[in-house]
Scaffold this active site. Structure first.
Site, PDB file in Angstrom:
ATOM      1  N   ASN A  12       0.851  -1.198   0.000  1.00 52.27           N
ATOM      2  CA  ASN A  12       0.000   0.000   0.000  1.00 52.27           C
ATOM      3  C   ASN A  12       0.888   1.250   0.000  1.00 52.27           C
ATOM      4  O   ASN A  12       1.514   1.600   1.008  1.00 52.27           O
ATOM      5  CB  ASN A  12      -0.898  -0.044   1.249  1.00 52.27           C
ATOM      6  CG  ASN A  12      -1.840   1.144   1.336  1.00 52.27           C
ATOM      7  OD1 ASN A  12      -1.499   2.245   0.935  1.00 52.27           O
ATOM      8  ND2 ASN A  12      -3.013   0.910   1.887  1.00 52.27           N
ATOM      9  N   GLN A  13       0.927   1.941  -1.159  1.00 51.71           N
ATOM     10  CA  GLN A  13       1.846   3.071  -1.300  1.00 51.71           C
ATOM     11  C   GLN A  13       1.440   4.269  -0.433  1.00 51.71           C
ATOM     12  O   GLN A  13       2.277   5.093  -0.063  1.00 51.71           O
ATOM     13  CB  GLN A  13       1.991   3.475  -2.775  1.00 51.71           C
ATOM     14  CG  GLN A  13       2.582   2.369  -3.657  1.00 51.71           C
ATOM     15  CD  GLN A  13       3.842   1.730  -3.069  1.00 51.71           C
ATOM     16  OE1 GLN A  13       4.811   2.413  -2.753  1.00 51.71           O
ATOM     17  NE2 GLN A  13       3.836   0.415  -2.889  1.00 51.71           N
ATOM     18  N   ASP A  72      -1.039  -3.545  10.167  1.00 52.96           N
ATOM     19  CA  ASP A  72      -2.382  -3.830   9.674  1.00 52.96           C
ATOM     20  C   ASP A  72      -3.293  -2.762  10.257  1.00 52.96           C
ATOM     21  O   ASP A  72      -3.201  -2.431  11.442  1.00 52.96           O
ATOM     22  CB  ASP A  72      -2.857  -5.228  10.078  1.00 52.96           C
ATOM     23  CG  ASP A  72      -3.984  -5.688   9.171  1.00 52.96           C
ATOM     24  OD1 ASP A  72      -3.826  -5.593   7.941  1.00 52.96           O
ATOM     25  OD2 ASP A  72      -5.041  -6.117   9.670  1.00 52.96           O
TER      26      ASP A  72
HETATM   27  P1  IMP Z   1      -4.255  -3.382   5.089  1.00 54.52           P
HETATM   28  O1  IMP Z   1      -3.776  -2.970   6.445  1.00 54.52           O
HETATM   29  O2  IMP Z   1      -3.195  -3.292   4.061  1.00 54.52           O
HETATM   30  O3  IMP Z   1      -4.985  -4.671   5.128  1.00 54.52           O
HETATM   31  O4  IMP Z   1      -5.329  -2.321   4.579  1.00 54.52           O
HETATM   32  C1  IMP Z   1      -5.816  -1.357   5.373  1.00 54.52           C
HETATM   33  C2  IMP Z   1      -6.982  -0.683   4.685  1.00 54.52           C
HETATM   34  O5  IMP Z   1      -7.654   0.093   5.669  1.00 54.52           O
HETATM   35  C3  IMP Z   1      -6.551   0.305   3.600  1.00 54.52           C
HETATM   36  O6  IMP Z   1      -6.532  -0.275   2.328  1.00 54.52           O
HETATM   37  C4  IMP Z   1      -7.621   1.387   3.714  1.00 54.52           C
HETATM   38  O7  IMP Z   1      -8.770   1.010   3.009  1.00 54.52           O
HETATM   39  C5  IMP Z   1      -7.944   1.371   5.199  1.00 54.52           C
HETATM   40  N1  IMP Z   1      -7.077   2.337   5.925  1.00 54.52           N
HETATM   41  C6  IMP Z   1      -6.084   2.067   6.810  1.00 54.52           C
HETATM   42  N2  IMP Z   1      -5.485   3.182   7.228  1.00 54.52           N
HETATM   43  C7  IMP Z   1      -6.109   4.194   6.585  1.00 54.52           C
HETATM   44  C8  IMP Z   1      -5.896   5.605   6.582  1.00 54.52           C
HETATM   45  O8  IMP Z   1      -5.002   6.159   7.237  1.00 54.52           O
HETATM   46  N3  IMP Z   1      -6.737   6.303   5.810  1.00 54.52           N
HETATM   47  C9  IMP Z   1      -7.722   5.738   5.069  1.00 54.52           C
HETATM   48  N4  IMP Z   1      -7.931   4.435   4.989  1.00 54.52           N
HETATM   49  C10 IMP Z   1      -7.130   3.657   5.757  1.00 54.52           C
END
Ligand code: IMP
Length: 202
Positions: A12-13, A72
């Protein structure tokens, strides 16, 4: 002496940008999966942020000679029983993008007044070295799901996450403002303090 490497275990960039910016002043070589050409995908099947963060950290630590940081995070909406939670990234389907995920949330909350749209972002970080967890940090930030998108900064659900103290969505904040108060920013503050002491000792 060569600088210790910190591998950011995320594709996630948006996250990578925020973490790199926060830790930039530390004497570490900070790199990411994209920069290292690591395409393997960790399947996030855990039912908690902690389980997914630990799984990710150990999965990617095998590609790292130094430290590995996994994170996460996600959005929990009270009115939706805590959803999307650990499914935040894929709420609208496996190939869903931020836009589709936001639309799904807005549709599910249609007609619900702002006062009943309480939400929080949660972040769980795990730092691994030599196949061992050396620290775990969690943090959160409370807000409301706004009725429409506002702002252009950030990523994910930022355009609909309304932060009452500033009367703005996270997407209306500058990267610096968001990092100073967000779930990830709070976790990064603790992580940076930990790393400063850790790096002094080694
Ligand atoms: P993962 O931790 O890579 O499984 O994905 C976390 C997901 O939660 C992201 O793809 C976003 O959809 C959401 N998310 C986590 N942190 C943020 C943030 O700071 N802003 C907006 N969305 C977030």
């Amino acid at each position: 002496m060569a600088q210790l490497t910190l591998l950011l275990a995320s594709h996630n960039q948006g996250k990578i940008r925020e973490i790199k910016k926060y830790l930039a002043s530390l004497p570490l070589k900070i790199t990411s999966l994209l920069e290292e050409g690591i395409k393997e995908k960790f399947q996030e099947v855990g039912t908690s942020f902690a389980a997914n963060a630990r799984g990710k950290a150990f999965f990617y630590a095998r590609f790292s000679s130094g430290l590995t940081l996994a994170e996460d995070s996600g959005l929990e909406i009270e009115n939706l029983g805590g959803a999307p939670g650990v499914h935040s990234a894929r709420f609208a389907g496996e190939e869903a993008n931020d836009e589709a995920n936001i639309e799904k949330v807005l549709t599910l909350l249609e007609g619900v007044p702002l006062a009943q749209r309480k939400a929080r972002f949660v972040c769980w970080m795990v730092l691994v070295k030599d196949r061992q967890i050396i620290t775990e940090i969690s943090a959160e930030v409370a807000g409301y799901i706004f009725e429409e998108k506002r702002g252009t900064h950030g990523f994910g659900y930022d355009p609909i996450f309304f932060y009452p103290p500033l009367k703005k969505t996270f997407a209306e904040l500058t990267p610096e403002e968001k990092n100073s108060l967000s779930h990830r920013g709070k976790a990064l503050f603790q992580l940076k303090e930990f790393l400063k002491q850790y790096l002094e000792k080694i």
